[in-house]
Write a protein that holds these residues in place. Sequence first.
Motif, mmCIF file in Angstrom:
data_model
loop_
_atom_site.group_PDB
_atom_site.id
_atom_site.type_symbol
_atom_site.label_atom_id
_atom_site.label_comp_id
_atom_site.label_asym_id
_atom_site.label_seq_id
_atom_site.Cartn_x
_atom_site.Cartn_y
_atom_site.Cartn_z
ATOM 1 N N PHE A 65 0.827 -1.215 0.000
ATOM 2 C CA PHE A 65 0.000 0.000 0.000
ATOM 3 C C PHE A 65 0.864 1.268 0.000
ATOM 4 N N GLN A 66 2.173 1.079 0.255
ATOM 5 C CA GLN A 66 3.066 2.234 0.425
ATOM 6 C C GLN A 66 3.063 3.199 -0.767
ATOM 7 N N PRO A 67 3.207 2.704 -2.013
ATOM 8 C CA PRO A 67 3.204 3.647 -3.142
ATOM 9 C C PRO A 67 1.905 4.450 -3.230
ATOM 10 N N PHE A 68 0.780 3.791 -2.955
ATOM 11 C CA PHE A 68 -0.513 4.500 -2.995
ATOM 12 C C PHE A 68 -0.558 5.584 -1.918
ATOM 13 N N LEU A 69 -0.121 5.229 -0.708
ATOM 14 C CA LEU A 69 -0.142 6.199 0.385
ATOM 15 C C LEU A 69 0.753 7.397 0.068
ATOM 16 N N LYS A 70 1.934 7.108 -0.490
ATOM 17 C CA LYS A 70 2.848 8.205 -0.838
ATOM 18 C C LYS A 70 2.236 9.090 -1.925
ATOM 19 N N PHE A 71 1.577 8.453 -2.884
ATOM 20 C CA PHE A 71 0.945 9.218 -3.962
ATOM 21 C C PHE A 71 -0.105 10.176 -3.386
ATOM 22 N N VAL A 72 -0.922 9.670 -2.483
ATOM 23 C CA VAL A 72 -1.976 10.502 -1.882
ATOM 24 C C VAL A 72 -1.364 11.642 -1.065
ATOM 25 N N SER A 116 -10.323 -1.544 4.541
ATOM 26 C CA SER A 116 -9.437 -0.532 3.948
ATOM 27 C C SER A 116 -8.523 0.093 5.004
ATOM 28 N N TRP B 107 6.457 13.649 0.942
ATOM 29 C CA TRP B 107 5.272 13.037 1.559
ATOM 30 C C TRP B 107 5.069 13.484 3.005
#
Lengths: 180, 162
Positions: A65-72, A116, B107
């Motif tokens: 989930f890390q890339p998604f979290l960083k993107f957000v 989620s 981030w």
Amino acid sequence: MSEKLQQLDYSTPSEYLLPLRIGVGWMWFDGGLRKLVLAPDKVNPSSSSFVLGKLVTFLPHAGFFQPFLKFVLENPAIGAPFLVVYSVLELVIGSLLVIGLFTRLAGFGSALMASSLAPAFWLGSTCEDEWQIGSLLLAGGVVLMLSAAGRKFGLDSLLFRKYGDRGLLNVPLLKHIKLW
Amino acid sequence: MERRETLALTFSVIVALFILGTGQWAYGNLFGPLHNYSKTPKVVIVAVQAENTKQATLLTLNLTNENGPDAYPASVSLIKIWNTSYTLILNSTQIYAHTVKIQQAPWNLNKKDGVNPVGGFELWLGAEASFTLVLPPLSPGLYNVTLYVPYTPPVTASFVLR
């Protein structure tokens, strides 16, 4: 004796599910209420209270989930509407569960939203906080979805009497996701 | 078996697998080893760089915090820069005084890493930042930098100053 046993009803009376409906429902409702009504700065990207910023604390053990979290986190303009939608869903699902309207669909939503939260399950400095919250909300949502808990002490009783059992859409798979 | 029983058992299995699986992943509470990553901080030196200017040495530490509580930051309250013939120790007040630049990772939305005279470097869980310190001029050579965070083992990395 065996005659007495045969007379017993082994199914759980749905009246007893009201406390679960209120409990699970209020947990979600409270999340939306806090963010959207009581402290709206929490959904304001230019505020230091912007709650999406907390996602950074999920990062270290969030796995895939890390890339998604960083993107957000790096794109708050995308993250902010996502947060508002999530908070509105919390309010809607929570209130539907409490009043017993579209309870099966709301229970399904509760289960999805609870899962989620998984990237945060490893956070729990005093106990296994996030994991316990998410797991109980998931299990509660599934129970409410399966048991049609809004047909007693809920508005679903009116819908069920008028329309009977209804699926989300009359197509494969979705027809099994019941509305009330 | 009735349809209702099949449904109940199917969803119970899904819920049980989810709970047991996430519990094992998050805390090892199914078959161990037990762990809780949010108890104590784990400061990591992602990169370290040093360069000499005319009057000083600029030391840049890229730091992150991978474990510990999410409600408050970890503190790097002591830094030791050392090799076989030289040792420089900076306490929290000196860390604060010598830090001239903090570059936040993109981030770090509103959990910004920082520095203050009481706790030294303050590192939020998951956040990352580069801290540049101005030091007295160091001779070229191989050095170690050791960071001290209360209640955790010291963290050391090496760098070459040319």
